[in-house]
Scaffold this motif. Structure first.
Motif, mmCIF file in Angstrom:
data_model
loop_
_atom_site.group_PDB
_atom_site.id
_atom_site.type_symbol
_atom_site.label_atom_id
_atom_site.label_comp_id
_atom_site.label_asym_id
_atom_site.label_seq_id
_atom_site.Cartn_x
_atom_site.Cartn_y
_atom_site.Cartn_z
ATOM 1 N N HIS A 100 -0.322 7.661 -2.384
ATOM 2 C CA HIS A 100 -0.489 6.471 -3.214
ATOM 3 C C HIS A 100 -1.289 6.824 -4.466
ATOM 4 O O HIS A 100 -2.322 7.487 -4.393
ATOM 5 N N GLY A 104 -2.769 -1.311 -6.660
ATOM 6 C CA GLY A 104 -1.635 -1.984 -6.074
ATOM 7 C C GLY A 104 -1.635 -1.906 -4.565
ATOM 8 O O GLY A 104 -2.384 -1.134 -3.967
ATOM 9 N N THR A 105 -0.777 -2.695 -3.991
ATOM 10 C CA THR A 105 -0.716 -2.778 -2.546
ATOM 11 C C THR A 105 -0.390 -1.438 -1.896
ATOM 12 O O THR A 105 0.367 -0.629 -2.435
ATOM 13 N N LEU A 106 -0.937 -1.234 -0.713
ATOM 14 C CA LEU A 106 -0.705 -0.004 0.028
ATOM 15 C C LEU A 106 0.484 -0.141 0.969
ATOM 16 O O LEU A 106 0.809 0.804 1.674
ATOM 17 N N ASP A 108 3.607 -1.252 -0.058
ATOM 18 C CA ASP A 108 4.848 -1.215 -0.813
ATOM 19 C C ASP A 108 5.169 0.222 -1.200
ATOM 20 O O ASP A 108 4.375 0.884 -1.868
ATOM 21 N N SER A 109 6.323 0.692 -0.800
ATOM 22 C CA SER A 109 6.698 2.078 -1.089
ATOM 23 C C SER A 109 6.738 2.365 -2.587
ATOM 24 O O SER A 109 6.550 3.507 -3.004
ATOM 25 N N LYS A 110 6.957 1.350 -3.387
ATOM 26 C CA LYS A 110 7.038 1.563 -4.843
ATOM 27 C C LYS A 110 5.701 1.976 -5.441
ATOM 28 O O LYS A 110 5.651 2.486 -6.566
ATOM 29 N N ARG A 111 4.623 1.772 -4.711
ATOM 30 C CA ARG A 111 3.287 2.140 -5.187
ATOM 31 C C ARG A 111 2.923 3.570 -4.830
ATOM 32 O O ARG A 111 1.827 4.018 -5.130
ATOM 33 N N TYR A 112 3.817 4.271 -4.189
ATOM 34 C CA TYR A 112 3.562 5.652 -3.794
ATOM 35 C C TYR A 112 4.354 6.578 -4.714
ATOM 36 O O TYR A 112 5.563 6.417 -4.879
#
Length: 125
Positions: A100, A104-106, A108-112
């Protein structure tokens, strides 16, 4: 940052597996990053499994795996692990580790930003 998963395989319901994720590469390491596990089953979207903060103190799990899976890390070895117990057929998926970056949220895959190539876990009798 490069990530590589290992430890997947074919097991029977009720069995255990331990997945590993090894970080490597020049420059930035994974030791100060929150790391996560995600999985993707055939025909389904990639879903959150677990995350672990940089120092290992902050963890959380998806409801479907809570109480059965345990995430841990060893920063001396740039590694993260996922101990999976009492595996079920619905756990069958390709499992990915990810790093990550930023806020942002942990969940949501889009944040990684960085991802491994995945390792297949198949639970079948």
């Amino acid at each position: 940052v490069q990530l590589a998963e290992s430890g997947g395989g074919l097991v029977q319901p009720g069995d255990s597996l331990r997945l590993s994720c090894k970080g490597s590469g020049t420059g930035r390491t994974v030791t100060d990053l929150t790391l996560g596990w995600f999985r993707q089953a055939p025909g389904k979207e990639r879903e959150f499994v677990a995350f672990i903060g940089w120092n290992g103190r902050n963890t959380d799990y998806a409801g479907a795996v809570k109480g059965r899976f345990t995430v841990s890390r060893d920063n001396r070895r740039n590694s993260m692990f996922l101990q999976m117990n009492n595996l079920k057929p619905e756990d069958t998926a390709v499992y990915y580790c990810a790093a990550h970056i930023g806020g942002g949220t942990l969940y949501d895959s889009k944040r990684y930003a960085y991802w491994g190539q995945g390792t297949q876990v198949t639970v079948s009798s």
